[in-house]
Design an enzyme around this catalytic site. Structure first.
Site, short mmCIF file in Angstrom:
data_model
loop_
_atom_site.label_atom_id
_atom_site.label_comp_id
_atom_site.label_asym_id
_atom_site.label_seq_id
_atom_site.Cartn_x
_atom_site.Cartn_y
_atom_site.Cartn_z
CG HIS A 132 -1.78 0.79 1.35
ND1 HIS A 132 -1.55 2.45 1.76
CD2 HIS A 132 -3.36 1.00 1.09
CE1 HIS A 132 -2.76 3.00 2.01
NE2 HIS A 132 -3.83 2.34 1.66
CG ASP A 209 0.66 -2.26 6.32
OD1 ASP A 209 -0.39 -2.50 7.08
OD2 ASP A 209 0.50 -1.77 5.19
CD GLN A 212 -6.90 -4.68 4.38
OE1 GLN A 212 -7.76 -5.25 4.65
NE2 GLN A 212 -6.91 -3.27 3.91
CE LYS A 235 -7.09 -0.34 6.48
NZ LYS A 235 -7.95 0.26 5.30
CB CYS A 373 -3.60 3.49 -1.64
SG CYS A 373 -4.85 4.55 -1.37
#
Ligand code: C6P
Length: 415
Positions: A132, A209, A212, A235, A373
């Site tokens: 991302h 990261d 997700q 999220k 993104c």
């Protein structure tokens, strides 16, 4: 409408869970809402809404500053949320969990602070091709500033990182590796535990990261042995403005503050300032108190529902959706990795993804269309954008059937 087949995960009562999320019971454009944009923001259960409202109604005040009742009460609630985060990701100590506005701020914090201290001219930073933008640009700017170099782990046509190439990139100039746990544009689950172990053989720290991954399956930062890990509350069923960057104390203690101001100092004079220990050192100014207390409530919620069973259910749903969409002529699935979570990106021949998104919206179906993104991913697959359905444990097979039928209609309209 097609019959809803029974899920294999019979331990998961999806209708019961759906009732916890008030937003899901509304209609949009005269149709039941089919919310399939969870990778952008997931929905919030009633318990989290209630916890935020209680704070605003009964507890609202600043934290770590006041001696009065309300301030102490808010501080206790805020620090309790930090403890919940610690247990949720299995950090060694709560102080290693720094509250941030979200994943973007988490990456910026580490790139800026770790980078200022540990990255110099000629050094190398390894990122992956499927990141991302939030996990590219902060490192790219750091590299430009320091005269360091960004090295990129390539991926294959399925959207899987090429691990041999990663191993070839590591060397004595590598100062950090940063990779997403799960790609937001492809859904690929990266083998980060193995990748972290490889980086550590070179003495290189690893940043993940986790935007997700954390909403979709349990994560254990000690088991991963990850050095830094960040995620966003919105999220994972919590309010916007909440989020965490985890870091091993051995790194955080050595790193300079990211932002400066109130709440992060030990002493200040015009000659010199000394800083508070972690986590305060990295939490300048008044934080998002209500949002992070809400994040704690979201973790309580996940602990109350058998998160592991939720993850199994959701995975079966993704497989079901993949099968259904793959069977539609004219649909191309973008991202076909063996290990995937939540995300189903696709294109339809001769139809722009924005048109797909707009037409599906008329049927009450919320998906995302765009570059997500992740422009380097779009460049790799030679598409300007994709349509993306992304699932949570409250989605159903019936919603997938409705999505597939609506896609079929889009194809017929443009035929
Ligand atoms: N992805 C999506 O629709 P923030 O905006 O700070 O909460 O999260 C940024 C971010 C970082 N990494 C990954 C892997 C992400 O998926 C995101 C956010 C959203 O895919 C908005 S672009």
């Amino acid at each position: 409408m097609k019959a809803v087949k029974k899920m294999k995960s019979n331990s998961w009562d999806v209708e019961k869970v759906r009732a916890d999320f008030p937003v899901l019971s509304q209609t949009v454009n005269g149709k039941p809402l089919r919310y399939l944009d969870n990778a952008a923001s997931s929905q919030v259960p009633q318990t989290v809404i209630d916890r935020g409202a209680k704070y605003l109604r009964e507890e609202h005040s600043n934290i770590h500053r006041g001696v009065h009742y309300l301030s102490q009460h808010a501080t206790t609630a805020y620090e309790a949320a930090r403890e919940k985060v610690k247990r949720f990701i299995n950090a060694r100590e709560a102080k290693e969990c720094i509250f941030v506005r979200g994943c973007t701020e988490g990456v910026n914090l580490v790139a800026s602070s770790y980078g200022r201290k540990f990255v110099s001219e000629g050094d190398e930073i390894i990122v992956s091709q499927m990141e991302h933008h939030a996990n590219i640009i902060p490192w790219q700017m750091l590299a430009e500033e320091k005269g360091a170099k960004l090295r990129v782990i390539p991926m294959n046509e399925r959207g899987e990182l090429i691990i041999e190439e990663y191993e070839n990139l590591l060397n004595e100039r590598t100062k950090i590796v940063t990779v997403s746990h799960v790609s937001n544009s492809l859904g690929t689950v990266n083998p980060i535990k193995e990748m972290i172990a490889t980086a550590h053989k070179f003495g290189v720290p690893f940043f993940v990261d986790g935007a997700q991954s954390v909403p979709h399956f349990p994560v254990d930062v000690q088991d991963l042995d990850v050095d830094f890990f960040t995620f966003s509350g919105h999220k994972m069923f919590a309010p916007t403005g909440s989020g965490v960057v985890y870091g091993k104390r051995e790194w955080l203690d050595k790193m300079p503050p990211y932002q400066t101001g109130g709440g992060m100092i030990r002493t200040v004079s015009f000659e010199k300032t000394t800083f508070a220990p972690i986590p305060e050192k990295f939490e300048a100014g008044t934080p998002a108190i209500a949002a992070n207390i809400g994040l704690g409530a979201a973790i309580d919620y996940l602990n109350s529902i058998d998160f592991a069973a939720a993850a199994r259910y959701e995975h079966e749903l993704l497989e079901y959706a993949t099968e259904k969409l793959s069977a539609i002529e004219g649909v191309r699935i973008v991202g076909t990795a063996k290990e995937k979570a939540s995300v189903l990106s696709f294109t339809i021949e001769n139809v722009h993804p924005h048109d797909i998104g707009t037409i599906l919206d008329q049927s009450g179906i919320a998906i995302r269309a765009g570059h997500h993104c992740a422009q380097p991913v779009m460049q790799f697959f030679d598409v300007p954008a994709t349509a993306r359905a992304s699932f949570a444990f409250y989605n159903t097979r019936e919603e997938v059937d409705v999505l597939a039928d609506a896609i079929q209609k889009v194809i017929e309209v443009f035929a």
